[in-house]
Design a protein around this motif. Structure first.
Motif, PDB file in Angstrom:
ATOM      1  N   GLU A 614      21.363  38.623  51.971  1.00 39.92           N
ATOM      2  CA  GLU A 614      22.728  39.143  51.909  1.00 39.92           C
ATOM      3  C   GLU A 614      23.648  38.200  51.140  1.00 39.92           C
ATOM      4  N   GLY A 615      23.341  36.896  51.217  1.00 46.18           N
ATOM      5  CA  GLY A 615      24.106  35.945  50.410  1.00 46.18           C
ATOM      6  C   GLY A 615      23.942  36.220  48.927  1.00 46.18           C
ATOM      7  N   SER A 616      22.735  36.602  48.506  1.00 49.73           N
ATOM      8  CA  SER A 616      22.506  36.932  47.094  1.00 49.73           C
ATOM      9  C   SER A 616      23.307  38.162  46.687  1.00 49.73           C
ATOM     10  N   THR A 617      23.463  39.111  47.608  1.00 50.20           N
ATOM     11  CA  THR A 617      24.270  40.307  47.317  1.00 50.20           C
ATOM     12  C   THR A 617      25.731  39.929  47.091  1.00 50.20           C
ATOM     13  N   ILE A 618      26.243  39.062  47.950  1.00 50.72           N
ATOM     14  CA  ILE A 618      27.634  38.634  47.806  1.00 50.72           C
ATOM     15  C   ILE A 618      27.832  37.884  46.494  1.00 50.72           C
ATOM     16  N   LEU A 619      26.880  37.028  46.139  1.00 50.31           N
ATOM     17  CA  LEU A 619      26.981  36.278  44.883  1.00 50.31           C
ATOM     18  C   LEU A 619      26.988  37.208  43.679  1.00 50.31           C
ATOM     19  N   VAL A 620      26.170  38.247  43.716  1.00 53.07           N
ATOM     20  CA  VAL A 620      26.107  39.214  42.605  1.00 53.07           C
ATOM     21  C   VAL A 620      27.445  39.934  42.446  1.00 53.07           C
ATOM     22  N   ILE A 621      28.043  40.344  43.556  1.00 52.41           N
ATOM     23  CA  ILE A 621      29.334  41.040  43.497  1.00 52.41           C
ATOM     24  C   ILE A 621      30.418  40.108  42.958  1.00 52.41           C
ATOM     25  N   LEU A 622      30.446  38.883  43.458  1.00 50.60           N
ATOM     26  CA  LEU A 622      31.449  37.917  42.982  1.00 50.60           C
ATOM     27  C   LEU A 622      31.247  37.603  41.504  1.00 50.60           C
ATOM     28  N   ASN A 623      30.004  37.578  41.067  1.00 45.87           N
ATOM     29  CA  ASN A 623      29.720  37.337  39.650  1.00 45.87           C
ATOM     30  C   ASN A 623      30.299  38.458  38.786  1.00 45.87           C
ATOM     31  N   GLY A 624      30.191  39.696  39.265  1.00 49.58           N
ATOM     32  CA  GLY A 624      30.775  40.830  38.549  1.00 49.58           C
ATOM     33  C   GLY A 624      32.296  40.764  38.496  1.00 49.58           C
ATOM     34  N   LEU A 625      32.892  40.263  39.580  1.00 48.71           N
ATOM     35  CA  LEU A 625      34.354  40.172  39.632  1.00 48.71           C
ATOM     36  C   LEU A 625      34.912  39.107  38.690  1.00 48.71           C
ATOM     37  N   ARG A 626      34.048  38.243  38.160  1.00 53.04           N
ATOM     38  CA  ARG A 626      34.516  37.224  37.205  1.00 53.04           C
ATOM     39  C   ARG A 626      35.176  37.856  35.986  1.00 53.04           C
ATOM     40  N   LEU A 627      34.821  39.105  35.683  1.00 52.44           N
ATOM     41  CA  LEU A 627      35.374  39.770  34.504  1.00 52.44           C
ATOM     42  C   LEU A 627      36.863  40.068  34.650  1.00 52.44           C
ATOM     43  N   LEU A 628      37.374  40.000  35.868  1.00 48.14           N
ATOM     44  CA  LEU A 628      38.807  40.216  36.074  1.00 48.14           C
ATOM     45  C   LEU A 628      39.619  38.974  35.751  1.00 48.14           C
ATOM     46  N   ILE A 629      38.926  37.837  35.594  1.00 47.77           N
ATOM     47  CA  ILE A 629      39.620  36.569  35.353  1.00 47.77           C
ATOM     48  C   ILE A 629      39.799  36.373  33.849  1.00 47.77           C
ATOM     49  N   PRO A 630      41.024  36.203  33.356  1.00 46.46           N
ATOM     50  CA  PRO A 630      41.230  35.972  31.923  1.00 46.46           C
ATOM     51  C   PRO A 630      40.534  34.693  31.482  1.00 46.46           C
ATOM     52  N   PRO A 631      39.953  34.683  30.263  1.00 50.12           N
ATOM     53  CA  PRO A 631      39.293  33.473  29.776  1.00 50.12           C
ATOM     54  C   PRO A 631      40.301  32.364  29.524  1.00 50.12           C
ATOM     55  N   ARG A 632      39.851  31.137  29.663  1.00 51.62           N
ATOM     56  CA  ARG A 632      40.724  30.002  29.383  1.00 51.62           C
ATOM     57  C   ARG A 632      40.978  29.899  27.890  1.00 51.62           C
ATOM     58  N   LYS A 633      42.227  29.635  27.528  1.00 56.15           N
ATOM     59  CA  LYS A 633      42.582  29.507  26.118  1.00 56.15           C
ATOM     60  C   LYS A 633      42.311  28.085  25.643  1.00 56.15           C
TER      61      LYS A 633
END
Length: 633
Positions: A614-633
């Motif tokens: 289940e920890g791997s499932t949470i990590l996968v979801i959080l990894n997908g949510l990284r796309l909401l974070i603007p890239p560093r300039k």
């Protein structure tokens, strides 16, 4: 203290509005209570706490699983988790069963939150359009009317600080407006009579009187909302494959669990309790929870991220394909160029100056609606040129316009329309014409006294975008209906080596088909009705946000601001999304294989299997949510 109370109120509102997460929190508290009671060596009560945690935490996943099974007639991962948790409790592992459901429901709540986070952008967009507007009545008074009841042609008033309620054209007033929600452009623009404005934009300073040009259901804002909704509802091939695979995989895991229970005592010399325990561990660790969550959270996050930055997609499929483009075809007018003719050169004969030539040209063209005439008049207005009161206007179709002033004949048009021409002047005109410019000769009393050169200028952003595309080894191609001279000139200015001139709409379609045979993925970028067939034929159709409605409806992707550099940003986002999806799939598959093998060799027990899986499932979801974070300039 005040800040703490404020934060607690925020938390309460969040939990109340997210019942699935509230259930997880309650289940977690019951889990903690159960462990505490076990520590105190109290009998029965710990089991009661764990069962309550199981029921409260497992209700939502069980409900989802049953509903999905009734709809699709296929088993799903929710059933595997419920079976495993019940089995763990049957053999006395109350804490492990409750822990499994707690972490599984936590990962499910996170996935739901991820989906709702991206869909929240739609809700925000819907809230941007006011529900009513003040309609200007014939007597000058105002009547507040629901937006849905307004009609095209109605005139409304929009005051400073208010959101513009409708798509329309400014007919009175001067102000600045913020179009960030529509175009993604943060800088305000000047609003004055004649400017098209969009529902949802903010009127920042003065009052504006606006004539409605589109009904409420067809505004640009509503089209944005519809496109984002469509993009989030359509699933890409990778997700469809995983969902199809899930139903088969669940049966395989159930069968393997039964075989492990029955065959374990014979193959591994286990006792019945050990065989049953290992079968329950297999149900947990072999479940494809992480694999199922590998795709959609990433795609929804990417679609939402692009929408906030003025790039809209009709489907996640299109966003998935953008990273694979190898060639991009561009229409010229309005796509590579400004779409508006400008006076670039004024050449004069001896005895004349530029001001006089511009004055004559503007005076002669004053009554014409031709695009060339409008460009000349704009230049004259910018230079504060006073027009002459010419008379006896005559237009000769295909040649030019003539008029008289103080007994003299003045002409504007082609060189052969004017009787006598200065060879040097005509030669200079031919030189500029070979550069793709349109020449309007000015004659006085039958003699050429100068000319104006006009051209649709290439956007600076276009040059930057094309240069970067070429650096990335993508092939830019220009398809235009213009003549070869103009096409060559514009292509050179834009930095495009391959171009095709004289294209009709059906020609563009054939050229797109030819490009698709040569390259893996081909995009077509355009803004006009004549581009729509080519947009539909390309792998990815890209419409400019200020283009025709037909182009917008046909395209897979829309640039709300006419800036081709946003294609580069979208390619980067698509590539990042695809990388994250691949990472998720490889990671989740590897974890499942390692856990299944470890279970067979009795290297892990149920609690570790629960946490790892289940920890791997949470990590996968959080990894997908990284796309909401603007890239560093």
């Amino acid at each position: 203290m005040e800040l703490l109370r404020f934060r607690m109120k925020q938390l309460n509102r969040f939990l109340i509005s997210n019942p699935e997460i509230l259930a997880v929190v309650v289940a977690g508290l019951l889990m903690a209570l159960g462990f505490f009671l076990e520590f105190l060596q109290i009998n029965v009560l710990p089991q009661v706490a764990f069962v309550l945690a199981f029921v409260i935490g497992g209700f939502s996943p069980a409900k989802k699983g049953v509903q999905a099974t009734l709809e699709t007639h296929k088993l799903n991962v929710e059933f595997l988790m419920i079976f495993a948790a019940i089995g763990a409790m049957i053999i006395g592992h109350w804490a492990e069963g409750a822990l499994l459901i707690f972490i599984f429901s936590l990962s499910g709540a996170l996935e739901t939150y991820a989906n709702e986070k991206s869909r929240a952008e739609i809700t925000k967009l819907m809230e941007l359009q006011p529900e009513s507007a003040d309609v200007v009545l014939p007597d000058g008074s105002y009547r507040t009317t629901l937006i849905a009841e307004l009609n095209v042609g109605d005139v409304i008033i929009c005051r400073a600080g208010e959101r513009i309620p409708v798509d329309g054209m400014v007919i009175d007033g001067i102000s600045t407006i913020n179009n960030a929600v529509i175009t993604g452009e943060s800088l305000p623009i000047q609003a004055e009579p004649g400017l098209d404005v969009y529902a949802g934009a903010i009127n920042m300073s003065g009052a504006l009187t606006i004539e409605m040009t589109k009904v409420a259901t067809e505004t640009t804002l509503q089209k944005i909302i519809a496109m984002v909704q469509e993009a989030e509802s359509e699933k890409p091939k990778s997700q469809l494959f995983i969902e199809k695979f899930e139903g088969i995989y669940v049966w395989v895991v159930l069968i393997l669990a039964v075989l492990l229970f029955v065959g374990g005592p014979f193959v591994f010399a286990w006792d019945i309790n050990t065989a049953f325990y290992r079968a329950m561990v297999l149900l947990v660790v072999a479940s494809p929870c992480a694999l199922v969550a590998s795709v959609m959270p990433a795609i929804l996050s990417a679609v939402s991220y692009c929408a906030k930055r003025g790039v809209l997609f009709k489907s996640g499929v299109a966003l998935e394909q953008v990273a694979d483009l190898q060639a991009i075809a561009f229409d010229k007018t309005g796509t590579l160029t400004q779409g508006i003719l400008d006076v670039t050169d004024i050449v004069v004969a001896d005895g004349y100056d530029e001001g006089r030539i511009l004055q004559l040209a503007a005076s002669i063209e004053a009554l014409s609606n031709h695009p060339l005439a409008q460009a000349i008049l704009r230049r004259a207005a910018d230079d504060l040129v006073e027009l002459l009161p010419l008379t006896n206007y005559q237009e000769v179709t295909g040649f030019g316009v003539s008029a008289e002033f103080e007994g003299k004949l003045y002409q504007a048009g082609k060189a052969k329309f004017i009787t006598d021409g200065d060879e040097d002047i005509v030669a200079k005109g031919f030189t500029l014409q070979s550069q793709g410019k349109t020449i309007v000769y000015i004659g006085e009393a039958g003699h050429i006294c100068g000319f104006l050169a006009l051209q649709d200028e290439v956007r600076q952003s276009t040059k930057e975008a094309i240069a970067e595309l070429r650096r990335r080894k993508l092939v830019p191609v220009m398809l235009t209906g213009d003549n070869p001279h103009t096409a060559a000139s514009i292509a050179e200015q834009a930095g495009i080596e391959e171009y095709i001139a004289g294209c009709l709409p059906e020609d563009k379609v054939e050229h797109i088909k030819a490009l698709k045979e040569k390259y893996h993925g081909v995009a077509m970028v355009g803004d006009g009705i004549n581009d729509a067939p080519a947009l539909a034929t390309a792998t990815i159709g890209v419409a400019m946000g200020e283009g025709s409605d037909v182009a917008l409806e046909t395209a897979d992707m829309v640039l709300m601001k006419n800036d081709l550099r946003r294609i580069l940003f979208t390619i980067d986002t698509s590539a990042k999304m695809n990388r994250i999806i691949k990472q998720n799939i490889i990671f989740s598959t590897t974890i499942i294989i390692l856990l299944v093998l470890s279970n067979l060799f009795m290297l892990i027990d149920l609690p570790f299997g629960v946490v790892a899986h289940e920890g791997s499932t949470i990590l996968v979801i959080l990894n997908g949510l990284r796309l909401l974070i603007p890239p560093r300039k």
